[in-house]
Design a protein around this motif. Sequence first.
Motif, PDB file in Angstrom:
ATOM      1  N   ASP A 122      31.573 -10.293 -29.241  1.00 20.98           N
ATOM      2  CA  ASP A 122      31.849  -8.882 -29.543  1.00 20.98           C
ATOM      3  C   ASP A 122      33.278  -8.705 -30.065  1.00 20.98           C
ATOM      4  O   ASP A 122      33.551  -7.792 -30.830  1.00 20.98           O
ATOM      5  CB  ASP A 122      31.643  -8.036 -28.283  1.00 20.98           C
ATOM      6  CG  ASP A 122      31.590  -6.562 -28.614  1.00 20.98           C
ATOM      7  OD1 ASP A 122      30.706  -6.175 -29.411  1.00 20.98           O
ATOM      8  OD2 ASP A 122      32.445  -5.798 -28.118  1.00 20.98           O
ATOM      9  N   LEU A 182      24.030   2.350 -35.744  1.00 20.87           N
ATOM     10  CA  LEU A 182      24.846   1.226 -36.208  1.00 20.87           C
ATOM     11  C   LEU A 182      24.066  -0.085 -36.165  1.00 20.87           C
ATOM     12  O   LEU A 182      24.210  -0.942 -37.040  1.00 20.87           O
ATOM     13  CB  LEU A 182      26.115   1.111 -35.351  1.00 20.87           C
ATOM     14  CG  LEU A 182      27.177   2.182 -35.619  1.00 20.87           C
ATOM     15  CD1 LEU A 182      28.255   2.148 -34.546  1.00 20.87           C
ATOM     16  CD2 LEU A 182      27.814   1.983 -36.992  1.00 20.87           C
ATOM     17  N   GLN A 183      23.233  -0.221 -35.132  1.00 22.25           N
ATOM     18  CA  GLN A 183      22.427  -1.438 -35.044  1.00 22.25           C
ATOM     19  C   GLN A 183      21.476  -1.553 -36.228  1.00 22.25           C
ATOM     20  O   GLN A 183      21.318  -2.626 -36.824  1.00 22.25           O
ATOM     21  CB  GLN A 183      21.655  -1.454 -33.716  1.00 22.25           C
ATOM     22  CG  GLN A 183      22.553  -1.754 -32.518  1.00 22.25           C
ATOM     23  CD  GLN A 183      21.909  -1.414 -31.187  1.00 22.25           C
ATOM     24  OE1 GLN A 183      21.016  -0.557 -31.103  1.00 22.25           O
ATOM     25  NE2 GLN A 183      22.362  -2.074 -30.130  1.00 22.25           N
ATOM     26  N   TRP A 215      23.421  -2.432 -39.356  1.00 20.12           N
ATOM     27  CA  TRP A 215      23.804  -3.846 -39.435  1.00 20.12           C
ATOM     28  C   TRP A 215      22.612  -4.752 -39.644  1.00 20.12           C
ATOM     29  O   TRP A 215      22.743  -5.817 -40.233  1.00 20.12           O
ATOM     30  CB  TRP A 215      24.679  -4.259 -38.243  1.00 20.12           C
ATOM     31  CG  TRP A 215      26.078  -3.914 -38.618  1.00 20.12           C
ATOM     32  CD1 TRP A 215      26.736  -2.740 -38.369  1.00 20.12           C
ATOM     33  CD2 TRP A 215      26.939  -4.685 -39.445  1.00 20.12           C
ATOM     34  NE1 TRP A 215      27.964  -2.749 -38.976  1.00 20.12           N
ATOM     35  CE2 TRP A 215      28.124  -3.933 -39.644  1.00 20.12           C
ATOM     36  CE3 TRP A 215      26.842  -5.936 -40.054  1.00 20.12           C
ATOM     37  CZ2 TRP A 215      29.188  -4.396 -40.421  1.00 20.12           C
ATOM     38  CZ3 TRP A 215      27.904  -6.409 -40.810  1.00 20.12           C
ATOM     39  CH2 TRP A 215      29.060  -5.641 -40.992  1.00 20.12           C
ATOM     40  N   ALA A 235      28.187  -8.908 -35.534  1.00 18.94           N
ATOM     41  CA  ALA A 235      27.297  -7.771 -35.260  1.00 18.94           C
ATOM     42  C   ALA A 235      26.211  -8.125 -34.243  1.00 18.94           C
ATOM     43  O   ALA A 235      25.798  -7.279 -33.454  1.00 18.94           O
ATOM     44  CB  ALA A 235      26.659  -7.286 -36.561  1.00 18.94           C
ATOM     45  N   SER A 255      22.959  -7.106 -30.001  1.00 18.79           N
ATOM     46  CA  SER A 255      24.021  -6.606 -30.877  1.00 18.79           C
ATOM     47  C   SER A 255      25.362  -6.528 -30.166  1.00 18.79           C
ATOM     48  O   SER A 255      25.464  -6.625 -28.950  1.00 18.79           O
ATOM     49  CB  SER A 255      23.667  -5.224 -31.418  1.00 18.79           C
ATOM     50  OG  SER A 255      24.133  -4.227 -30.534  1.00 18.79           O
ATOM     51  N   SER A 256      26.391  -6.303 -30.973  1.00 23.26           N
ATOM     52  CA  SER A 256      27.720  -6.038 -30.438  1.00 23.26           C
ATOM     53  C   SER A 256      27.780  -4.618 -29.880  1.00 23.26           C
ATOM     54  O   SER A 256      26.829  -3.842 -30.009  1.00 23.26           O
ATOM     55  CB  SER A 256      28.754  -6.183 -31.547  1.00 23.26           C
ATOM     56  OG  SER A 256      29.040  -7.530 -31.771  1.00 23.26           O
ATOM     57  N   THR A 307      32.703  -2.346 -31.770  1.00 21.01           N
ATOM     58  CA  THR A 307      32.785  -3.437 -32.746  1.00 21.01           C
ATOM     59  C   THR A 307      31.952  -3.122 -33.983  1.00 21.01           C
ATOM     60  O   THR A 307      32.394  -3.350 -35.113  1.00 21.01           O
ATOM     61  CB  THR A 307      32.319  -4.746 -32.101  1.00 21.01           C
ATOM     62  OG1 THR A 307      33.183  -5.030 -31.000  1.00 21.01           O
ATOM     63  CG2 THR A 307      32.353  -5.903 -33.075  1.00 21.01           C
ATOM     64  N   LEU A 308      30.749  -2.600 -33.754  1.00 16.37           N
ATOM     65  CA  LEU A 308      29.894  -2.277 -34.904  1.00 16.37           C
ATOM     66  C   LEU A 308      30.549  -1.218 -35.794  1.00 16.37           C
ATOM     67  O   LEU A 308      30.457  -1.287 -37.020  1.00 16.37           O
ATOM     68  CB  LEU A 308      28.521  -1.807 -34.434  1.00 16.37           C
ATOM     69  CG  LEU A 308      27.626  -2.886 -33.814  1.00 16.37           C
ATOM     70  CD1 LEU A 308      26.348  -2.270 -33.267  1.00 16.37           C
ATOM     71  CD2 LEU A 308      27.287  -3.980 -34.829  1.00 16.37           C
ATOM     72  N   THR A 368      31.624  -1.731 -39.619  1.00 17.74           N
ATOM     73  CA  THR A 368      31.072  -0.858 -40.657  1.00 17.74           C
ATOM     74  C   THR A 368      32.178  -0.398 -41.603  1.00 17.74           C
ATOM     75  O   THR A 368      32.011  -0.407 -42.834  1.00 17.74           O
ATOM     76  CB  THR A 368      30.368   0.355 -40.027  1.00 17.74           C
ATOM     77  OG1 THR A 368      29.408  -0.129 -39.077  1.00 17.74           O
ATOM     78  CG2 THR A 368      29.665   1.195 -41.079  1.00 17.74           C
TER      79      THR A 368
END
Lengths: 457, 345
Positions: free
Chosen positions: A89, B7-8, B11, B74, B299-300, B304-305, B309
């Motif tokens: 992360d 966001l997921q 990504w 991601a 996912s992150s 982070t996402l 982005t």
Amino acid sequence: MDVVTLGRWQFAITSMFHFIFVPLTLGLSVLVAWMEWRFVKTGDGTWLRMARFWGRLFVINFVLGVVTGITMEFQFGMNWAEYSKYVGDIFGAPLAIEATSAFFMESVFLGLWMFGWNKVSKKTHAWSITLVAFATNLSALWILLANGWMQNPVGANIVELAGNPLVSRRAEMADVFAVFTNPYGWVKFFHTVLSGYVLAAFFVMGVSAWHLLKPNEVVLFKRSFKAAAVFGLVSGFLVLGTGDFHGSEIAKTQPSKLAALEAVWETHKGVGLSIVVIPDSEAERNSLELITIPKLASLLAYRDPDAEIKGLKDIPKDLRPPVGLVFHSFRLMVGIGMLMLLLSIAAVYLSFRDRIEASPLFLKLMIPAMALPYIAGQLGWIVAEVGRQPWIVYGVLKTADAASKSVDAAQVLFSLVAFTVVYSLLGAVDAYLLVTSAKAGPEARLPAGLDATGKGV
Amino acid sequence: MDALYALQVTWFVLWGVLWSVYFMLDGFVLGMGMLYPFMARDEKEKRTMIATVGPVWDGNEVWLITAGGATFAAFPTTYALMFSYLYTALLLLLFSLIIRGVSIEFRGKVEKQGWKRFWDVGIFVGGMLPAVLFGIAFGNIFQGLPMDASGYHGTLVGLFNPYGLLAGVLFVFLFMVHGALYVSVKTTGGLSRRAAAFAGRSWSVLAAVAILFLVHTYLSTGIFANYLASPVLFLLPLAAVSSLALIRLQLSRGSLAGAFAASCSTIVLVCATGFVGLFPNLIPSSLDTAYSMTITNSSSSVATLAVMTVVALVFVPVVIAYKAWVYRVFRGPLNPEDIDSQKVY
């Protein structure tokens, strides 16, 4: 050997091999860009022949940097899956940013530089190698911020992921600003990049010295030698300065590494620095300490001659790095660094006095001296990475807990042997190509059309 | 829909785009490598073929590095598990990509027959092997990997199942046609004509493999579940098949550039068809769907996402702009005189 030990050997071998090519890329790109801009400003064809000659060596070296770099990116997942799950992360972001912001620029503009000689204007062509130099150095920033985070894990929260079948606990990004402004990462960036400049300077001086001894292309190689000497001297002093900052950053954040670097066993104040030391990990003391300068270690680490340094005996045995390896690597690195500074001072002096051709002994010395910055750089990474052990992320995750669970020792042994064999062959081929290309010297005349004015360099 | 889920999904789309663009761009470099030993008749044609990819192969490979980096940033859990589960296959992929890059750059540096013949083999292996391995990898991902609560139960040999192998064959022919069209566009004279003729002949094999692959996909993977749930999505594989047909049509009309463009869109649409079918999985489990790697469980964090982005929004358009500009600088077929005078390869 177990899977962790094998994985560590593999990572050490592949990353140290990768770092044979990286520092030359960092420094030589800057020098080639400077040479080409000198050509654009002055119109002097010698500068252009210099840029093309050193650029050719740059390209041979660059390819291996690229192909061995992919190994590094894959290896985090292949061998260190528990690590990647735990810190991805945070750690993944700089790697992805490195690719998008730097690798594209580097590769695309190097392609333009190599093939665009008669397709774009002189200035655009000089810009393309300038962007290669910029992108190469930018990529170093991102990867060293990633490494800096492993040394000093700022801006992270440890989070439990309830109900997730694949990962139960991990470090999450709490403060992206802190991660990207991590002082440990920035000081490491400057120290590493500048040491790459020194390496490139010694590379150019060494090859130039070989030609000046012949003598061959005297004007071109005297000019190359002088430029590299100045570049090497300025960068060398800055490596020393950033190294000092690096030391105090370690003192702030990594007490076990500091204690190993200085071979300090007992916690005490006003720690001196001995010139000759032989640490003995078994007996938990130094079996030899000669020529001690009082309070110097405390002064260097904390800017205070009476500062206390935590001794290794106050760090549990299983949390200490291998003292001997870290200590000796550090000492040797610093020693080689000092030697290179002296050589650089002499090189600048002789160049500006225009006595460089009249100093065959010094020129002969500068050929084997090409090896010095390579050795110092590898030692520096041993200090940085072995000194962090047993942690993979200092204070957060141990190396022993970071390996992939689905990969067994036989697989890693196989890949370790395969990497060693393939990389040895690649290294031999690359050395052969670099030596033959370096000895061949620059082209006698520029290809037709390259010295015309306007479009077409 | 909350921010994290948005966001997921974003990504996942970007992940698919990165892989698709990578295959579109590196596909012709890999395809050139496969054809290289058979299509070039003399030293000059060999150097010409290498020079067609010279300025771009490295930049194209960076899309793979970016796809890998984006997976790490991601979807770190997917990155970690996929790379460790497919350990030996990825090792082979690494070596084949190393051989490819080094062979392209080193072949022309020494004027010796043995030296050149050695790297000639490297260029072929470095074209063929990555294509096969990527095909097998994605074939197995479409089927799902054998993973459950106790981890991964697959083996290297297990990846070489009929469907995986068929995917490998599909990738080989996709890239071979793609590479032949690229070489035909970038060269002149006999080499260009032979490359175009070869593309036409191998197109028929590609079309047959593609149909077989679609049927096999329906029979042995869950890829079509999303399509059956929303039949409007079937427009995507339909577009892929149409694009494949368009390659043949453009070739018949004599438009090499048109055929190459159609080949580009075919690769992107084939990839898109696969990724839409995978959603929301990145890698499904063939044993227990609770252990599939999905956009939600691998996912992150939202922070982070979000950062990534912003990074993508800033850098991707810039990258596309300068890449497009450099492709424009090198547009059109190579000048045979440059091959002699520049001596880069």
